[in-house]
Design a protein around this motif. Sequence first.
Motif, PDB file in Angstrom:
ATOM      1  N   GLN A  24     -15.471 -34.067-116.440  1.00 52.94           N
ATOM      2  CA  GLN A  24     -14.006 -34.011-116.495  1.00 52.94           C
ATOM      3  C   GLN A  24     -13.581 -32.885-117.436  1.00 52.94           C
TER       4      GLN A  24
ATOM      5  N   PHE B 266     -13.351 -22.495-113.599  1.00 57.36           N
ATOM      6  CA  PHE B 266     -13.581 -23.379-112.461  1.00 57.36           C
ATOM      7  C   PHE B 266     -14.526 -22.774-111.422  1.00 57.36           C
TER       8      PHE B 266
ATOM      9  N   LEU C  18      -2.428 -25.997-110.315  1.00 57.43           N
ATOM     10  CA  LEU C  18      -3.788 -26.292-109.852  1.00 57.43           C
ATOM     11  C   LEU C  18      -3.869 -26.298-108.333  1.00 57.43           C
TER      12      LEU C  18
ATOM     13  N   TYR D  26      -9.928 -32.823-112.738  1.00 56.45           N
ATOM     14  CA  TYR D  26      -9.186 -31.769-113.415  1.00 56.45           C
ATOM     15  C   TYR D  26      -7.892 -32.406-113.913  1.00 56.45           C
TER      16      TYR D  26
ATOM     17  N   LEU E 131     -18.187 -31.015-112.351  1.00 52.98           N
ATOM     18  CA  LEU E 131     -16.790 -31.432-112.416  1.00 52.98           C
ATOM     19  C   LEU E 131     -16.362 -32.311-111.240  1.00 52.98           C
TER      20      LEU E 131
ATOM     21  N   VAL F  43      -6.986 -29.824-118.519  1.00 52.25           N
ATOM     22  CA  VAL F  43      -6.411 -28.523-118.191  1.00 52.25           C
ATOM     23  C   VAL F  43      -5.163 -28.358-119.064  1.00 52.25           C
TER      24      VAL F  43
ATOM     25  N   VAL G   2      -9.183 -25.957-106.334  1.00 53.45           N
ATOM     26  CA  VAL G   2      -9.316 -27.272-106.960  1.00 53.45           C
ATOM     27  C   VAL G   2      -8.930 -28.311-105.908  1.00 53.45           C
TER      28      VAL G   2
ATOM     29  N   ALA H 133     -17.558 -24.871-111.502  1.00 57.50           N
ATOM     30  CA  ALA H 133     -17.328 -26.308-111.389  1.00 57.50           C
ATOM     31  C   ALA H 133     -18.570 -27.073-110.934  1.00 57.50           C
TER      32      ALA H 133
END
Length: 303
Positions: free
Chosen positions: A233, A259, A298, A270, A267, A236, A42, A262
């Motif tokens: 979006q 993810f 993350l 997060y 995305l 989490v 991420v 993603a």
Amino acid sequence: MPQSLSRRSLLGAAAAAGAAGALAAPTAATAGGSGHGKAGRVPRDQISVQLYTLRNQLSIDLEASLAELAEIGYTRVEHAGFVGRTAAQFRAALDNAGLRATSGHVGIPQPFNADTWKRALEDAAIVGNKYIVHPFFGQGPNGPIRDGAVYRAFAADLNKAGELARRAGLSFGYHNHHAEFFRQNGTSRTGFDILTGETDPRLVHLEVDLFWAFRGANDPVDLIKKHRGRIRQVHVKDLDINASFADPGDGLIDFGRIFQHAREAGLVEYIVERDDAGSPPRTPADALVTAERGYEYLKGLRF
């Protein structure tokens, strides 16, 4: 009385709660790629936190709380109101902490009123939002809405709001809970089906709350495959064994598996969230522990 906030006090609070050992313990993840930055990670600059998580602590000391979020590593937040400040005052507090409110939760007026919505968009511009998201729908005075006509009328209002947001240079989104996944009028079509099917993807993107999706018996990976490129979006938010809230990484949700898709989802943010993070029996400052743990989870997640 404002509470003293520091990284040391946060970790002490976590230890007192018996949670410090899990601060930076991401789960093992499958090899894969998100399509953002380094494969299988991420991007740190896309990690945000929903300030509803910290609502009680922000009311105690807004400035110190925002400063602590920046110390944790956050560069962006998603607001849910301005904590009793004007938009300009709230923006100043963010600027002082070195944070950006890239997104905000703002309900569209019901019945829809264009002038009222335009004023909300003006505030969003002052705060510096890029995204503005309607936060809640699906519950009526008698419980979950089960009438598809109500959803269709609301979808029309979402399109109106999205068009005005687009003209103002903002991306307008819709945030789900679980009531949207009830079937409507005895058919197989859910409220979420109606909202996504009857809104223009160019005007209304999706902010999928991963906790509430699972509570609505929907696998987020299935939602991604059905709504490719539209899920910009995610919240989490983790699910514990009792179907209640948990800090990200402590519960049942395999975020890495989600993810991995993603890029397919579209995305770009997060957003860490826990609805009861600072509510009794937890203390307001415990929400800062959740924010810390969510960021560290993350940041360390590999998939």
